[in-house]
Write an enzyme that holds these catalytic residues in place. Structure first.
Site, PDB file in Angstrom:
ATOM      1  N   LEU A  34       0.800  -1.419  -0.422  1.00 33.49           N
ATOM      2  CA  LEU A  34       0.141  -0.236  -0.132  1.00 33.49           C
ATOM      3  C   LEU A  34       1.052   1.234   0.008  1.00 33.49           C
ATOM      4  CD1 LEU A  34      -2.729  -1.007   2.140  1.00 33.49           C
ATOM      5  CD2 LEU A  34      -2.959  -1.400  -0.163  1.00 33.49           C
ATOM      6  N   GLU A  83       7.179   0.099  -7.356  1.00 33.93           N
ATOM      7  CA  GLU A  83       7.142   1.470  -8.517  1.00 33.93           C
ATOM      8  C   GLU A  83       7.166   1.058 -10.040  1.00 33.93           C
ATOM      9  OE1 GLU A  83       6.569   3.641  -5.928  1.00 33.93           O
ATOM     10  OE2 GLU A  83       7.062   2.592  -4.805  1.00 33.93           O
ATOM     11  N   SER A  84       6.042   2.074 -10.371  1.00 33.32           N
ATOM     12  CA  SER A  84       5.795   1.963 -11.735  1.00 33.32           C
ATOM     13  C   SER A  84       6.040   3.365 -12.863  1.00 33.32           C
ATOM     14  CB  SER A  84       3.830   1.373 -11.810  1.00 33.32           C
ATOM     15  OG  SER A  84       3.583   2.321 -11.595  1.00 33.32           O
ATOM     16  N   THR A 133       7.493  -5.120 -18.472  1.00 32.55           N
ATOM     17  CA  THR A 133       7.318  -3.638 -19.274  1.00 32.55           C
ATOM     18  C   THR A 133       7.996  -3.809 -20.750  1.00 32.55           C
ATOM     19  OG1 THR A 133       6.850  -1.097 -19.986  1.00 32.55           O
ATOM     20  CG2 THR A 133       8.954  -2.758 -17.698  1.00 32.55           C
ATOM     21  N   ASP A 134       6.899  -3.528 -21.849  1.00 34.33           N
ATOM     22  CA  ASP A 134       7.949  -3.680 -22.468  1.00 34.33           C
ATOM     23  C   ASP A 134       8.877  -1.784 -22.908  1.00 34.33           C
ATOM     24  OD1 ASP A 134       6.840  -0.630 -22.829  1.00 34.33           O
ATOM     25  OD2 ASP A 134       5.301  -1.078 -24.529  1.00 34.33           O
ATOM     26  N   GLU A 135       8.777  -1.608 -21.947  1.00 32.77           N
ATOM     27  CA  GLU A 135      10.341  -0.484 -21.934  1.00 32.77           C
ATOM     28  C   GLU A 135      11.627  -0.845 -21.597  1.00 32.77           C
ATOM     29  OE1 GLU A 135       9.167   3.004 -19.273  1.00 32.77           O
ATOM     30  OE2 GLU A 135       7.153   2.831 -19.583  1.00 32.77           O
ATOM     31  N   TYR A 159      13.094   3.989 -14.127  1.00 33.07           N
ATOM     32  CA  TYR A 159      12.348   2.615 -14.077  1.00 33.07           C
ATOM     33  C   TYR A 159      12.458   1.486 -14.671  1.00 33.07           C
ATOM     34  CZ  TYR A 159       7.759   0.591 -15.504  1.00 33.07           C
ATOM     35  OH  TYR A 159       7.319  -0.527 -15.605  1.00 33.07           O
ATOM     36  N   LYS A 163      13.267  -2.467 -13.954  1.00 24.99           N
ATOM     37  CA  LYS A 163      12.846  -3.387 -14.010  1.00 24.99           C
ATOM     38  C   LYS A 163      13.631  -4.710 -15.359  1.00 24.99           C
ATOM     39  CE  LYS A 163       8.864  -4.108 -14.058  1.00 24.99           C
ATOM     40  NZ  LYS A 163       7.529  -5.188 -12.956  1.00 24.99           N
ATOM     41  N   PRO A 214      -1.293  18.394 -19.645  1.00 23.99           N
ATOM     42  CA  PRO A 214       0.034  18.577 -20.357  1.00 23.99           C
ATOM     43  C   PRO A 214       1.368  17.626 -20.909  1.00 23.99           C
ATOM     44  CG  PRO A 214       0.216  17.794 -18.288  1.00 23.99           C
ATOM     45  CD  PRO A 214      -1.107  17.759 -18.771  1.00 23.99           C
ATOM     46  N   ARG A 223       3.477   5.421 -28.294  1.00 20.37           N
ATOM     47  CA  ARG A 223       2.909   3.825 -27.154  1.00 20.37           C
ATOM     48  C   ARG A 223       2.049   3.435 -27.488  1.00 20.37           C
ATOM     49  NH1 ARG A 223       6.993   6.557 -25.765  1.00 20.37           N
ATOM     50  NH2 ARG A 223       7.654   6.932 -23.573  1.00 20.37           N
ATOM     51  N   ASN A 258       1.429  10.470 -28.146  1.00 22.12           N
ATOM     52  CA  ASN A 258       0.217  11.192 -27.413  1.00 22.12           C
ATOM     53  C   ASN A 258      -0.901  12.315 -28.147  1.00 22.12           C
ATOM     54  OD1 ASN A 258       1.998   9.658 -25.456  1.00 22.12           O
ATOM     55  ND2 ASN A 258       3.400  11.011 -25.132  1.00 22.12           N
ATOM     56  N   PRO A 292      13.239  14.375 -19.636  1.00 19.57           N
ATOM     57  CA  PRO A 292      14.009  13.851 -19.940  1.00 19.57           C
ATOM     58  C   PRO A 292      14.249  12.327 -20.327  1.00 19.57           C
ATOM     59  CG  PRO A 292      14.101  14.852 -17.738  1.00 19.57           C
ATOM     60  CD  PRO A 292      12.744  14.454 -18.119  1.00 19.57           C
TER      61      PRO A 292
HETATM   62  P1  NAD Z   1       0.702   0.294  -9.054  1.00 13.39           P
HETATM   63  O1  NAD Z   1       1.976   0.961  -9.192  1.00 13.39           O
HETATM   64  O2  NAD Z   1      -0.265   1.038 -10.272  1.00 13.39           O
HETATM   65  O3  NAD Z   1       0.700  -0.621  -9.272  1.00 13.39           O
HETATM   66  C1  NAD Z   1       2.099  -1.077  -7.990  1.00 13.39           C
HETATM   67  C2  NAD Z   1       1.625  -1.925  -6.533  1.00 13.39           C
HETATM   68  O4  NAD Z   1       2.181  -2.071  -6.054  1.00 13.39           O
HETATM   69  C3  NAD Z   1       1.035  -0.924  -5.928  1.00 13.39           C
HETATM   70  O5  NAD Z   1      -0.040  -1.787  -5.510  1.00 13.39           O
HETATM   71  C4  NAD Z   1       1.654  -0.939  -4.308  1.00 13.39           C
HETATM   72  O6  NAD Z   1       1.311  -1.079  -3.411  1.00 13.39           O
HETATM   73  C5  NAD Z   1       2.480  -2.534  -5.181  1.00 13.39           C
HETATM   74  N1  NAD Z   1       3.739  -1.697  -4.146  1.00 13.39           N
HETATM   75  C6  NAD Z   1       4.579  -1.005  -3.900  1.00 13.39           C
HETATM   76  N2  NAD Z   1       5.546  -1.319  -3.762  1.00 13.39           N
HETATM   77  C7  NAD Z   1       6.057  -2.646  -3.525  1.00 13.39           C
HETATM   78  C8  NAD Z   1       6.459  -4.019  -2.478  1.00 13.39           C
HETATM   79  N3  NAD Z   1       8.395  -3.058  -1.664  1.00 13.39           N
HETATM   80  N4  NAD Z   1       6.142  -4.896  -1.422  1.00 13.39           N
HETATM   81  C9  NAD Z   1       4.487  -4.577  -1.915  1.00 13.39           C
HETATM   82  N5  NAD Z   1       3.655  -4.491  -2.917  1.00 13.39           N
HETATM   83  C10 NAD Z   1       4.381  -3.155  -2.936  1.00 13.39           C
HETATM   84  O7  NAD Z   1       1.619  -0.423 -11.046  1.00 13.39           O
HETATM   85  P2  NAD Z   1       0.559  -1.051 -11.726  1.00 13.39           P
HETATM   86  O8  NAD Z   1       0.572   0.060 -13.491  1.00 13.39           O
HETATM   87  O9  NAD Z   1      -0.539  -1.739 -11.754  1.00 13.39           O
HETATM   88  O10 NAD Z   1       1.799  -2.134 -12.537  1.00 13.39           O
HETATM   89  C11 NAD Z   1       2.117  -3.271 -12.272  1.00 13.39           C
HETATM   90  C12 NAD Z   1       3.312  -3.887 -12.754  1.00 13.39           C
HETATM   91  O11 NAD Z   1       2.548  -3.925 -14.281  1.00 13.39           O
HETATM   92  C13 NAD Z   1       4.133  -3.153 -12.769  1.00 13.39           C
HETATM   93  O12 NAD Z   1       5.875  -3.980 -12.574  1.00 13.39           O
HETATM   94  C14 NAD Z   1       4.599  -2.745 -14.003  1.00 13.39           C
HETATM   95  O13 NAD Z   1       6.288  -2.689 -13.875  1.00 13.39           O
HETATM   96  C15 NAD Z   1       4.325  -3.538 -14.609  1.00 13.39           C
HETATM   97  N6  NAD Z   1       3.554  -3.164 -16.096  1.00 13.39           N
HETATM   98  C16 NAD Z   1       2.869  -1.951 -16.169  1.00 13.39           C
HETATM   99  C17 NAD Z   1       2.758  -0.873 -17.580  1.00 13.39           C
HETATM  100  C18 NAD Z   1       1.727   0.013 -16.969  1.00 13.39           C
HETATM  101  O14 NAD Z   1       1.118   0.458 -18.284  1.00 13.39           O
HETATM  102  N7  NAD Z   1       0.885   0.205 -16.140  1.00 13.39           N
HETATM  103  C19 NAD Z   1       2.460  -1.853 -18.308  1.00 13.39           C
HETATM  104  C20 NAD Z   1       3.479  -2.955 -18.565  1.00 13.39           C
HETATM  105  C21 NAD Z   1       3.968  -3.238 -17.154  1.00 13.39           C
HETATM  106  P1  TYD Z   2       3.251   7.987 -19.420  1.00  8.70           P
HETATM  107  O1  TYD Z   2       1.208   7.356 -19.188  1.00  8.70           O
HETATM  108  O2  TYD Z   2       3.985   8.266 -18.195  1.00  8.70           O
HETATM  109  O3  TYD Z   2       3.288   5.984 -19.105  1.00  8.70           O
HETATM  110  P2  TYD Z   2       4.985   6.298 -19.211  1.00  8.70           P
HETATM  111  O4  TYD Z   2       5.948   6.829 -19.519  1.00  8.70           O
HETATM  112  O5  TYD Z   2       5.043   4.284 -19.218  1.00  8.70           O
HETATM  113  O6  TYD Z   2       4.742   5.411 -21.324  1.00  8.70           O
HETATM  114  O7  TYD Z   2       3.379   8.444 -20.383  1.00  8.70           O
HETATM  115  C1  TYD Z   2       2.888   8.077 -21.559  1.00  8.70           C
HETATM  116  C2  TYD Z   2       3.335   8.479 -22.415  1.00  8.70           C
HETATM  117  O8  TYD Z   2       2.664  10.443 -21.936  1.00  8.70           O
HETATM  118  C3  TYD Z   2       4.728   8.977 -22.738  1.00  8.70           C
HETATM  119  O9  TYD Z   2       5.089   9.454 -24.300  1.00  8.70           O
HETATM  120  C4  TYD Z   2       4.557  10.279 -21.347  1.00  8.70           C
HETATM  121  C5  TYD Z   2       3.931  10.771 -22.165  1.00  8.70           C
HETATM  122  N1  TYD Z   2       3.618  12.067 -20.901  1.00  8.70           N
HETATM  123  C6  TYD Z   2       3.037  13.477 -21.296  1.00  8.70           C
HETATM  124  O10 TYD Z   2       2.939  13.605 -22.393  1.00  8.70           O
HETATM  125  N2  TYD Z   2       2.284  13.823 -20.580  1.00  8.70           N
HETATM  126  C7  TYD Z   2       2.130  13.988 -19.237  1.00  8.70           C
HETATM  127  O11 TYD Z   2       1.620  13.925 -18.158  1.00  8.70           O
HETATM  128  C8  TYD Z   2       2.578  12.580 -18.845  1.00  8.70           C
HETATM  129  C9  TYD Z   2       1.855  11.974 -17.497  1.00  8.70           C
HETATM  130  C10 TYD Z   2       2.412  10.964 -19.586  1.00  8.70           C
END
Ligand code: NAD
Ligand code: TYD
Length: 352
Positions: A34, A83-84, A133-135, A159, A163, A214, A223, A258, A292
């Site tokens: 949490l 952390e995401s 992630t694809d990143e 980040y 990962k 923004p 993306r 975007n 950046p």
């Molecule tokens: P999120 O940030 O919404 O959720 C992360 C969750 O992990 C939170 O509930 C947080 O409390 C929990 N957490 C963080 N540190 C922790 C720890 N040390 N121990 C236990 N719980 C912890 O992230 P999300 O967007 O749901 O992403 C989930 C996973 O999917 C991540 O591993 C992320 O790298 C991966 N992912 C996300 C996306 C995306 O577009 N959101 C895309 C590809 C992969």
């Molecule tokens: P984000 O949702 O942070 O995902 P990721 O960085 O994992 O791809 O951002 C998606 C795209 O949107 C990325 O190219 C950054 C851009 N972005 C903006 O242009 N403005 C914003 O305020 C945010 C949060 C993201």
């Protein structure tokens, strides 16, 4: 039978648990620290469900994790905990290294010990699925082929580097110790319960408040957008029929800039919730200083998971974004409860 989900109170994990309990007759234990991104409101619909257990804790806790593994005896672990948010990792990467690298290492180590003690038949059926992630593959030039599982890792921000490190650890635990692990690398998700620091929910939230949208730099970064429930379906498929030791790329085949996403969101809002003083929400789009090291383009080649496991996305970006806008409009109380003091501090710091 039970599975252990880590990070299940976050965006994708919560969608996964809700879908799981709707489609499977199998229990889920959710271990989540949490952090600011974890929100038990995401799971309000399953609270009290007889097959659901929540445990607050850290994946890196080497006292708690072994105890809960022995107590709940999961047949699989699905690691979402991380952390995401890229922008937060640029401000400070400490927590990213702490959870995404050290935490994942400790989780793997404790799961390995648990797995090693299982009877042979249970060892064979056990799975550790790492959600990534694809990143990790870095940035693509315009027109270059989409990432396949064979692309080399070239992460460009803290980040994605953290990962990438976690993916390497998962690979090593499989290769060295035989832990039956799989990794999935997915493109940008959007959908219900996404914390409004990410592009899609931030822009919906700001538009409704008539605040600027923004866009970083020229807004032409690309993306590959995937509706979160499609990601969850892919993960269930990987868990069930994926081959141990393999990596699966998951994407929506939905490449958009975007600016295109912002325009789409504004046009849907103009249609179903006109209200920006009679003007289109598009007038709120504002170009701000670039992130950046901003990766120009990501795109996923999902042909392996389609060919080998039979998964493909069911939503187009148009249908998925429309569903998402409707969800945010219908769940303004969730949004209001999510955007508290910590959130406002982040927005001030990032967009001042
Ligand atoms: P999120 O940030 O919404 O959720 C992360 C969750 O992990 C939170 O509930 C947080 O409390 C929990 N957490 C963080 N540190 C922790 C720890 N040390 N121990 C236990 N719980 C912890 O992230 P999300 O967007 O749901 O992403 C989930 C996973 O999917 C991540 O591993 C992320 O790298 C991966 N992912 C996300 C996306 C995306 O577009 N959101 C895309 C590809 C992969
Ligand atoms: P984000 O949702 O942070 O995902 P990721 O960085 O994992 O791809 O951002 C998606 C795209 O949107 C990325 O190219 C950054 C851009 N972005 C903006 O242009 N403005 C914003 O305020 C945010 C949060 C993201």
């Amino acid at each position: 039978m039970t599975i252990l989900v880590t990070g299940g109170a976050g965006f994708i994990g919560a969608n996964f648990i809700i879908d799981w309990l709707q489609t499977r007759d199998e229990g889920v234990v959710n271990l989540d620290k949490l952090t600011y991104a974890g929100n038990l409101r995401n799971l309000a619909s399953v609270e009290g469900h007889e097959s659901y257990t929540f445990i607050r804790g850290d994946i890196g806790d080497s006292v708690l994790v072994p105890d809960l593994l022995v107590e709940h005896k999961p047949r699989a672990v699905i690691n979402f905990a991380a952390e995401s948010h890229v922008d937060r990792s640029i401000h400070c990467a400490d927590d990213f290294i702490g959870t995404n690298v050290v935490g994942v290492y400790r989780l793997l180590d404790n799961v390995l010990r648990y797995w090693s003690e299982l009877p042979e038949a249970e060892q064979a059926g056990f799975r550790f699925l790492h959600v990534s992630t694809d990143e990790v593959y870095g940035a693509l030039e315009p027109g270059a082929p989409a990432f396949t599982e064979d692309n080399s890792y070239k992460p460009n921000n803290p980040y994605s580097a953290s990962k990438a490190a976690s993916d390497h650890l998962v690979r090593a635990f499989h290769h060295t110790y035989g832990l039956p692990a799989l990794t999935s690398n997915c493109s940008n998700n959007y959908g219900p319960f996404q914390f409004p620091e990410k592009l899609v929910p931030l822009f919906i939230h700001n538009a409704l408040a008539q605040k600027p949208l923004p866009l970083y730099g020229d807004g032409r970064q690309v993306r590959d957008w995937l509706y979160v429930r499609d990601h969850c379906a892919a993960l269930r498929q990987v868990l069930e029929t994926g081959e141990v030791g393999e990596v699966y790329n998951i994407g929506g085949n939905n490449e958009k800039t975007n600016l295109e996403i912002a325009t789409m969101l504004c046009e849907i809002l103009d249609e179903i919730r006109p209200g920006n003083g009679g003007e289109s929400y598009k007038s709120l789009v504002s170009f701000v200083k670039d992130r950046p090291g901003h990766d120009r383009r990501y795109a996923m080649d999902s042909s392996k998971i389609r060919r080998e496991l039979g998964w493909k996305a069911s939503e187009t970006v148009e249908s998925g974004i429309r569903k998402t806008v409707l969800w945010y409009l219908e769940n303004q109380d969730w949004v209001a409860a999510t955007v508290g003091g910590g959130y406002r501090d982040w927005i001030r710091k990032q967009y001042r």
